[in-house]
Scaffold this motif. Structure first.
Motif, mmCIF file in Angstrom:
data_model
loop_
_atom_site.group_PDB
_atom_site.id
_atom_site.type_symbol
_atom_site.label_atom_id
_atom_site.label_comp_id
_atom_site.label_asym_id
_atom_site.label_seq_id
_atom_site.Cartn_x
_atom_site.Cartn_y
_atom_site.Cartn_z
ATOM 1 N N THR A 193 2.945 -15.285 11.592
ATOM 2 C CA THR A 193 3.055 -15.347 10.135
ATOM 3 C C THR A 193 1.753 -14.973 9.447
ATOM 4 N N HIS A 194 0.638 -15.435 9.973
ATOM 5 C CA HIS A 194 -0.639 -15.176 9.297
ATOM 6 C C HIS A 194 -0.965 -13.686 9.233
ATOM 7 N N ALA A 196 -2.020 -9.052 5.789
ATOM 8 C CA ALA A 196 -1.808 -7.648 5.424
ATOM 9 C C ALA A 196 -1.551 -7.496 3.933
ATOM 10 N N VAL A 197 -0.783 -8.414 3.341
ATOM 11 C CA VAL A 197 -0.500 -8.336 1.903
ATOM 12 C C VAL A 197 -1.710 -8.791 1.097
ATOM 13 N N ALA A 210 -1.442 -17.497 -1.471
ATOM 14 C CA ALA A 210 -2.240 -16.949 -0.365
ATOM 15 C C ALA A 210 -2.449 -15.447 -0.483
ATOM 16 N N VAL A 211 -1.429 -14.722 -0.954
ATOM 17 C CA VAL A 211 -1.520 -13.255 -0.985
ATOM 18 C C VAL A 211 -1.802 -12.708 -2.377
ATOM 19 N N GLY A 212 -1.795 -13.585 -3.407
ATOM 20 C CA GLY A 212 -2.060 -13.129 -4.766
ATOM 21 C C GLY A 212 -0.878 -12.467 -5.426
ATOM 22 N N GLU A 241 2.471 -2.701 2.337
ATOM 23 C CA GLU A 241 1.790 -1.644 1.590
ATOM 24 C C GLU A 241 2.627 -1.166 0.408
ATOM 25 N N GLN A 242 3.932 -1.042 0.636
ATOM 26 C CA GLN A 242 4.818 -0.487 -0.391
ATOM 27 C C GLN A 242 6.195 -1.120 -0.246
ATOM 28 N N GLY A 243 6.481 -2.053 -1.116
ATOM 29 C CA GLY A 243 7.742 -2.768 -1.024
ATOM 30 C C GLY A 243 8.523 -2.719 -2.320
ATOM 31 N N VAL A 244 8.774 -3.876 -2.924
ATOM 32 C CA VAL A 244 9.562 -3.945 -4.155
ATOM 33 C C VAL A 244 8.850 -3.185 -5.267
#
Length: 411
Positions: free
Chosen positions: A56-57, A62-63, A109-111, A193-196
């Protein structure tokens, strides 16, 4: 052992009742020290509990590493549509605030200021509970504090998917959230990197996020200590099939298959002999009576050539046809192929037709060879894992229960 399924946690969409028993404590600790969140998740050993078991970490890192200001997203994936799997709908409907708290911790955690609770539309009652729960969070001061820490107002929404099995694949889920058909897409680019809407996106299963909130509340050492034999944490097992007590069982990671079936599941239905179990749902390999003492954790099952998957355990007793069950599951995959990749759409239907023919007593001399060839040709031919799952369960059943196929051909 109960952590997520403890009665006092299952308060439905009552946020006041949830906070009264300590709910929100994980988010409070996360807000007090946001940089410590991902290291805590790493130290806990938490892995993705929706199938792949990816650390999970690493997903969160990565995000989080993507530049701020890109409009990041967190998606809580509750599509859950595979036969034998029913853990996520329990968590979403019975203890939605645990789920939401975990998603909020991940967002911090990922902003990410955008959170989607992505749910199978057939779970109408669950959707209603979640929307009520979200409305309560919107009025809670913790949400405002979280937005202030991230630097922009938080948006928490419930989105219903297409109702298709393939909609649970991460890139298909992204397409569905944006209003499109849930076609899986090639990677890279990865969702991180590139999602929603083209923004960095973190996708995690419901169970994964729910444990994440508990880890922040109690600490990574607490979570690691829940497991057995060096396997960290706990797991929800969806037990079904030929057992006396089917249902959802929250147990230490590393619990043996024997303990799950004969202690928590009450043993075999009708005093049948244990024959096999489809591990992690119908897209993985079969285990037999020789594997009853295998620990049910990611690494132990991988060493046996199997996978933990979602934690669904479909038990088969003597007298139940493995050929019939395999035919049913392959037909499920064939019917749920999105049709985008010809080898998947055509190959799964071809396998399904051959299995139905053999099971009906009309098999041909070359059918087993044809099936074996397809188990070699199909894996890796699609944009997602659907065709791989169909090939895996077929290959496993052919290897482990070949005599059943041969008897059907002779008969």
């Amino acid at each position: 052992m109960k952590v997520l399924t403890e009665d006092r946690n299952c308060v439905g969409a009552d946020l006041a009742a949830w906070t009264a028993v300590g709910g929100g404590g994980g988010l409070e600790r996360a807000l007090a020290d946001p940089p410590s969140i991902i290291p805590a998740i790493e130290a806990s050993g938490l892995r993705g509990l929706g199938g792949a078991g990816f650390p999970t970490h690493r997903k969160w890192t990565a995000v989080a590493a993507q530049p701020p200001g890109l409009g990041k997203w967190v998606v809580c994936n509750g599509n859950e549509d595979e036969p034998g799997t029913f853990k996520d709908r329990f968590l979403l409907s019975r203890t939605p605030h645990q789920v939401i708290e975990g998603a909020l911790v991940a967002a911090l955690a990922v902003g990410a200021a955008n959170i989607v609770l992505y749910v199978n539309p057939r779970e109408g009652a669950t959707v209603a509970v979640l929307r009520k729960a979200v409305a309560q969070w919107e009025a809670h001061p913790l949400l405002a504090r979280l937005g202030a820490t991230i630097g922009e107002a938080l948006h928490l929404v419930v989105v219903t998917g297409s109702g298709l099995y393939i909609g649970g694949e991460e890139t298909a889920a992204i397409a569905s959230i944006m209003g499109g058909f849930p076609f899986p897409s090639l990677k890279p680019p990865f969702p991180a990197e590139q999602g929603v809407h083209g923004a960095p996106t973190l996708l995690n299963n419901v169970e994964t996020l729910t444990y994440a909130g508990q880890i922040l509340r109690h600490g990574p050492a607490w979570y690691r200590a829940l497991g057995l034999g060096g396997a960290p944490g706990a797991k929800l097992f969806s037990l079904s099939g030929d057992v006396l007590r089917p249902g959802l069982h929250e147990l230490p990671m590393g619990t043996s298959l024997r303990t799950l079936v004969f202690e928590h599941g009450g043993g075999m239905l009708g005093d049948k002999a244990f024959k096999a179990v489809f591990t992690g749902g119908p897209s993985n390999t079969l285990l037999t009576a020789a594997d009853l003492d295998v620990p049910m954790d990611f690494d132990s099952l991988r060493a046996r050539g199997s996978r933990l998957g979602t934690g669904a355990m479909i038990v088969v007793g003597e007298g139940t046809s493995i050929l019939r069950k395999t035919a049913e599951y392959v037909a499920f995959f064939a019917n749920n192929s999105c049709g985008q990749c010809p080898p998947c759409k055509i190959g799964t239907h071809q396998v399904s037709r051959i299995l139905e023919r053999i099971e009906a007593g009309a098999g041909r001399p070359g059918d087993l060879k044809a099936l074996e060839n397809l188990t070699q040709l199909l894996p890796g031919s699609g944009r997602c894992g659907l065709v791989d799952g169909a090939a895996t369960v077929l290959a496993s059943s052919l290897k482990t229960f070949r005599a059943e196929y041969e008897r059907a051909l002779v008969g």
